[in-house]
Design a protein around this motif. Structure first.
Motif, PDB file in Angstrom:
ATOM      1  N   THR A   5       0.848  -1.204   0.000  1.00 29.88           N
ATOM      2  CA  THR A   5       0.000   0.000   0.000  1.00 29.88           C
ATOM      3  C   THR A   5       0.878   1.248   0.000  1.00 29.88           C
ATOM      4  O   THR A   5       0.619   2.197  -0.757  1.00 29.88           O
ATOM      5  N   LEU A   8       2.501   1.650  -3.460  1.00 29.89           N
ATOM      6  CA  LEU A   8       1.547   2.124  -4.456  1.00 29.89           C
ATOM      7  C   LEU A   8       1.224   3.611  -4.265  1.00 29.89           C
ATOM      8  O   LEU A   8       1.116   4.367  -5.240  1.00 29.89           O
ATOM      9  N   ILE A   9       1.073   4.041  -3.033  1.00 27.24           N
ATOM     10  CA  ILE A   9       0.821   5.463  -2.760  1.00 27.24           C
ATOM     11  C   ILE A   9       2.025   6.298  -3.160  1.00 27.24           C
ATOM     12  O   ILE A   9       1.881   7.383  -3.739  1.00 27.24           O
ATOM     13  N   LEU A  11       4.236   5.563  -5.520  1.00 22.72           N
ATOM     14  CA  LEU A  11       4.261   5.596  -6.985  1.00 22.72           C
ATOM     15  C   LEU A  11       3.205   6.555  -7.537  1.00 22.72           C
ATOM     16  O   LEU A  11       3.454   7.303  -8.489  1.00 22.72           O
ATOM     17  N   LEU A  12       2.021   6.547  -6.928  1.00 24.44           N
ATOM     18  CA  LEU A  12       0.966   7.454  -7.343  1.00 24.44           C
ATOM     19  C   LEU A  12       1.383   8.908  -7.119  1.00 24.44           C
ATOM     20  O   LEU A  12       1.168   9.776  -7.978  1.00 24.44           O
ATOM     21  N   ALA A  13       1.986   9.187  -5.986  1.00 23.05           N
ATOM     22  CA  ALA A  13       2.466  10.542  -5.693  1.00 23.05           C
ATOM     23  C   ALA A  13       3.557  10.942  -6.676  1.00 23.05           C
ATOM     24  O   ALA A  13       3.606  12.091  -7.141  1.00 23.05           O
ATOM     25  N   VAL A  15       3.942   9.846  -9.799  1.00 20.07           N
ATOM     26  CA  VAL A  15       3.312  10.079 -11.100  1.00 20.07           C
ATOM     27  C   VAL A  15       2.600  11.429 -11.095  1.00 20.07           C
ATOM     28  O   VAL A  15       2.703  12.205 -12.047  1.00 20.07           O
ATOM     29  N   GLN A  16       1.867  11.726 -10.037  1.00 20.99           N
ATOM     30  CA  GLN A  16       1.160  13.001  -9.949  1.00 20.99           C
ATOM     31  C   GLN A  16       2.137  14.186  -9.918  1.00 20.99           C
ATOM     32  O   GLN A  16       1.888  15.209 -10.542  1.00 20.99           O
ATOM     33  N   GLU A  18       5.060  14.289 -11.256  1.00 19.20           N
ATOM     34  CA  GLU A  18       5.587  14.430 -12.619  1.00 19.20           C
ATOM     35  C   GLU A  18       4.572  15.118 -13.529  1.00 19.20           C
ATOM     36  O   GLU A  18       4.924  15.955 -14.348  1.00 19.20           O
TER      37      GLU A  18
END
Length: 92
Positions: A5, A8-9, A11-13, A15-16, A18
């Motif tokens: 978890t 994944l958070i 990686l999401l942060a 991507v956002q 970027e």
């Protein structure tokens, strides 16, 4: 489970971040919008100047009054038996 978890958070942060701040992100979009606004203003000014010049060309083609006015203003021409008087204003 918590590690997945968290990963994944993260990686999401990433991507956002970027998308918002990286190459092609919001600062780039704002700079492009500023350039677009400046170009639109320049295009409008050029369009107005073109319309003015087209009207002047039309006047020159249709009548002699405009030709006479141009000759008087730009070349200092006068009619026969006419005296040209120029008034100079003092420079400050």
């Amino acid at each position: 489970m918590k590690v997945i978890t968290f990963a994944l958070i993260a990686l999401l942060a990433l991507v956002q971040a970027e998308l918002w701040f990286g190459k092609g992100g919001m600062p780039y979009a704002v700079a492009l919008q500023t350039q677009l606004d400046a170009q639109l203003a320049a295009n409008h000014a050029a369009r107005m100047r073109n319309e003015q010049l087209a009207a002047e060309v039309s006047d020159l083609k249709e009548g002699l009054e405009m030709v006479e006015e141009k000759a008087r203003a730009e070349l200092g021409m006068v009619k026969p038996n006419e005296i040209l008087v120029q008034v100079a204003t003092p420079r400050r």
